[in-house]
Structure formats: structure tokens, C-alpha cells
Scaffold this active site. Structure first.
Site, PDB file in Angstrom:
ATOM      1  N   LYS A 194       0.856  -1.188   0.000  1.00 41.94           N
ATOM      2  CA  LYS A 194       0.000   0.000   0.000  1.00 41.94           C
ATOM      3  C   LYS A 194       0.888   1.231   0.000  1.00 41.94           C
ATOM      4  CE  LYS A 194      -3.574   2.331   2.692  1.00 41.94           C
ATOM      5  NZ  LYS A 194      -4.501   2.221   3.817  1.00 41.94           N
ATOM      6  N   LYS A 247      -2.096  -1.575  -3.930  1.00 40.73           N
ATOM      7  CA  LYS A 247      -2.980  -0.413  -3.855  1.00 40.73           C
ATOM      8  C   LYS A 247      -2.152   0.863  -3.897  1.00 40.73           C
ATOM      9  CE  LYS A 247      -5.920   1.840  -0.510  1.00 40.73           C
ATOM     10  NZ  LYS A 247      -6.303   1.912   0.856  1.00 40.73           N
TER      11      LYS A 247
HETATM   12  C1  PBG Z   1      -7.579   3.288   5.558  1.00 38.32           C
HETATM   13  C2  PBG Z   1      -7.822   3.217   4.095  1.00 38.32           C
HETATM   14  C3  PBG Z   1      -7.594   4.188   3.104  1.00 38.32           C
HETATM   15  C4  PBG Z   1      -8.100   3.675   1.896  1.00 38.32           C
HETATM   16  C5  PBG Z   1      -8.586   2.409   2.187  1.00 38.32           C
HETATM   17  N1  PBG Z   1      -8.389   2.138   3.536  1.00 38.32           N
HETATM   18  C6  PBG Z   1      -7.065   5.550   3.210  1.00 38.32           C
HETATM   19  C7  PBG Z   1      -5.674   5.801   3.572  1.00 38.32           C
HETATM   20  O1  PBG Z   1      -4.855   4.914   3.787  1.00 38.32           O
HETATM   21  O2  PBG Z   1      -5.380   6.981   3.671  1.00 38.32           O
HETATM   22  C8  PBG Z   1      -8.122   4.390   0.581  1.00 38.32           C
HETATM   23  C9  PBG Z   1      -9.140   3.902  -0.401  1.00 38.32           C
HETATM   24  C10 PBG Z   1      -9.428   4.813  -1.528  1.00 38.32           C
HETATM   25  O3  PBG Z   1      -8.788   5.851  -1.753  1.00 38.32           O
HETATM   26  O4  PBG Z   1     -10.365   4.471  -2.275  1.00 38.32           O
HETATM   27  N2  PBG Z   1      -6.272   3.297   5.975  1.00 38.32           N
END
Ligand code: PBG
Length: 327
Positions: A194, A247
Site C-alpha cells: 500500500k 494499492k
Molecule cells: C484506511 C484506508 C484508506 C483507503 C482504504 N483504507 C485511506 C488511507 O490509507 O489513507 C483508501 C481507499 C481509496 O482511496 O479508495 N487506511
């Protein structure tokens, strides 16, 4: 009569094109994100994500019903709690927003597959994904909280948990906690690779989870890095993840390909809020054909090697698959 003196390509009639497709999409591989606001009754459009809604607990079953009407059978839940504090206690409350949403969906649609996002940023008053010591997230202390959250989701009836916090050791901690609580059969989908991405902007507005200070670069990945993604996936795999994830998706297709090739676990890609919002706004400005861009981007993600896709376009993609616009 002239002889064939060069290789000739297959004539691309419609039938031949369908026969020879190298990538095939299935509605079975789509997962739809659902946002539940504990303070809301009814349904309210999300300003930062055109076409998406916040659901109240009284109407979240409708979100599942709408998915099923399009043939989408998997959802991932994100909660907006009524209250926040320093340690995100509403995240593991027995009657917290996600726990109640799982119960509401399961009561009406027991076959709708419910995945829950396990994180703390929507529940902490500072908006970070863990417990703070000073300005820093304490990795190991956070693991205990994440474990409680995952167990509470499973106890409410979630089918799968997906930790998105990016703490080291999170999959092992969740596996141990779930097994200890009798949830050996609840799979874990790790948000393995991520990235610290600007593509999350519209989501943070939708989920009210922007950090109050600083950013998430301390625990999310640097977009410059490729090998680090392999290392993150290897860690989640070694800790017992059932599914790995990359992601965002679109700017990381190379990473999807490499992780798909390097690991024997199923790979999920998350086409995040910014990816969706860019297409939506370009289409609203009349610059692109939304439907075709939606199909082409989804195709690129599966062609890169993803086995499943979390996408705000899940319902429209399912329609496009059914109507033969995409194969
Ligand atoms: C929580 C989380 C996030 C997303 C999914 N789970 C935000 C982040 O990490 O700031 C982002 C999903 C999206 O942008 O569609 N940590």
C-alpha cells in the site's frame, strides 16, 4: 495465384476476437466499497465521489441489495463512527458502526460476502492508523488494537478481514487473535503493498480520515519503490495472509504484475478513490467516454495479473460484462 510469403494475422471478426481473448473478467472477481455513517439515517451522496453514497445503518442493507441486483456479491465496509478518541475505541465496540452494518447486511442478505477494512484512521481523533506515542505511530502497541478490531468484526459475522494499516506483523497478529477467538476460517486479505498515495484524497474526505498532522509516509510505501513491494508481500505471505493486495492500481500496474508472478497467493488490486474520481470528472467534462475508460482501466488491471478488484465501478463493470462490452 500468389503464394503466402508472410505470416498473416487472424482476421479479427467479433467471434474470433472473443475466442482469443487473453484476459477474461468475471463479476465474481469484483468487490464494491460501502461507506456507513453511524450518524446518518437514509442515504446521502458523497460529495468527493460522484455516484457513491454514505449509507445509514437503517439503509446499509440496501447497498448490498443494489450490488446483488447487478450481480456483485462482495462488498468491503468502511465505517464513519459517531465518536472518535485517541485509541479509536469505537473501532472495536461490540455495537460499533461496522459491526452493526455487518449484522444488518447479513440479516437481510446472508449470502452477500462481507469484507471489513481493519484500520484505525477513521476512529482516532488524530486520524492516524494506529496508537500514537508523541507524533509517531507505535507499531507493536497498535497490533493489539487491530487484533481486537478484527475479532469484533468476525464476531459480528464478517466473512473476511482486510487490515489496511500497514503495521509490521499485522497479519500474524490478526491470525493469532482470530484463531484464538475461534475464527480459524476467517481469511485475511493483507493490504500488502500500500503506497503513500495522493490517489486516496477523495476517500479521506468521504471517510473523514485525513490525518490531523503529518502524513502516512512513515508506514505506507514510497512510490519510488518496486522491490519493497515484493518484500511487503513476502512478509504478509509468511505471516499467513490468504490474499495479497496492491494499492492503488493504475499507477502500480508494474507492481501488480511482479507480485502476481512472484507469489502463489491470489492477488487483489484496489482501484482507489482518486482513480475513480479522475475518470468521473473527465467524463463529466465531456472529455472521455466514461464507460469505455472504465472498462479499459479494469482490463489493464486484470491483464497486469490481478485476480480480483476492489472498485467503485463494480456495479457498472458487472453490467458491462453482462452486456458483452468487456469480456
Ligand atoms: C484506511 C484506508 C484508506 C483507503 C482504504 N483504507 C485511506 C488511507 O490509507 O489513507 C483508501 C481507499 C481509496 O482511496 O479508495 N487506511
Amino acid at each position: 495465384m500468389e503464394l503466402i510469403d508472410r505470416p498473416r494475422r487472424l482476421r479479427r471478426t467479433d467471434t474470433v476476437r472473443r475466442l482469443c481473448r487473453e484476459t477474461r473478467l468475471s463479476t465474481d472477481s469484483l468487490i464494491y466499497p460501502i461507506f456507513i455513517d453511524e450518524t446518518l439515517s437514509g442515504v446521502r451522496p458523497i460529495a468527493s465521489l460522484a455516484g457513491q453514497n454514505h449509507y445509514g445503518l437503517d439503509s446499509v442493507a440496501r447497498a448490498a441489495e443494489e450490488c446483488l441486483a447487478h450481480g456483485v456479491t462482495h462488498g468491503i465496509l468502511f465505517g464513519l463512527p459517531a465518536g472518535k478518541d485517541g485509541c479509536g475505541s469505537s473501532a472495536w465496540a461490540e455495537h460499533g458502526v461496522v459491526q452493526e452494518a455487518v449484522r444488518a447486511i447479513k440479516a437481510s442478505f446472508p449470502d452477500f460476502y462481507v469484507i471489513t477494512d481493519v484500520c484505525m484512521c477513521e476512529y482516532t481523533d488524530h486520524g492516524h492508523c494506529g496508537i500514537l506515542h508523541g507524533q509517531e505511530v507505535d507499531n507493536d502497541e497498535t497490533l493489539a488494537y487491530l487484533s481486537k478490531i478484527a475479532v469484533s468484526h468476525a464476531a459480528a459475522g464478517a466473512d473476511m478481514v482486510a487490515p489496511s494499516d500497514m503495521m509490521d506483523g499485522h497479519v500474524a497478529a490478526l491470525r493469532r487473535a482470530l484463531d484464538g477467538a475461534g475464527f480459524q476460517n476467517i481469511p485475511i486479505m493483507g493490504y500488502s503493498a500500500k503506497y503513500a498515495s495522493a490517489f486516496y484524497g477523495p476517500f479521506r474526505e468521504a471517510a473523514g480520515s485525513a490525518p490531523a498532522f503529518g502524513d502516512r509516509r512513515g508506514y505506507q510505501m514510497d512510490p519510488h519503490n518496486r522491490k519493497e513491494a515484493l518484500r511487503e508481500c513476502a512478509l504478509d505471505a509468511a505471516e499467513g495472509a490468504d490474499i495479497l493486495m496492491v494499492k492503488p492500481a493504475l499507477s502500480y500496474l508494474d507492481v501488480i504484475r511482479e507480485c502476481a508472478d512472484a507469489f502463489d497467493l491470489p492477488l487483489c488490486a484496489y482501484s482507489v478513490s482518486g482513480e475513480y474520481a479522475m475518470i468521473k470528472s473527465a467524463a463529466a467534462a465531456g472529455l472521455v467516454d466514461e464507460r469505455r475508460i472504465m472498462c479499459e482501466t479494469a482490463l489493464s488491471i486484470f491483464r497486469a495479473g490481478a485476480n480480483m478488484l476492489i472498485t467503485y465501478y463494480a456495479k457498472e463493470l458487472a453490467d458491462a460484462i453482462r452486456q458483452g462490452e468487456i469480456g
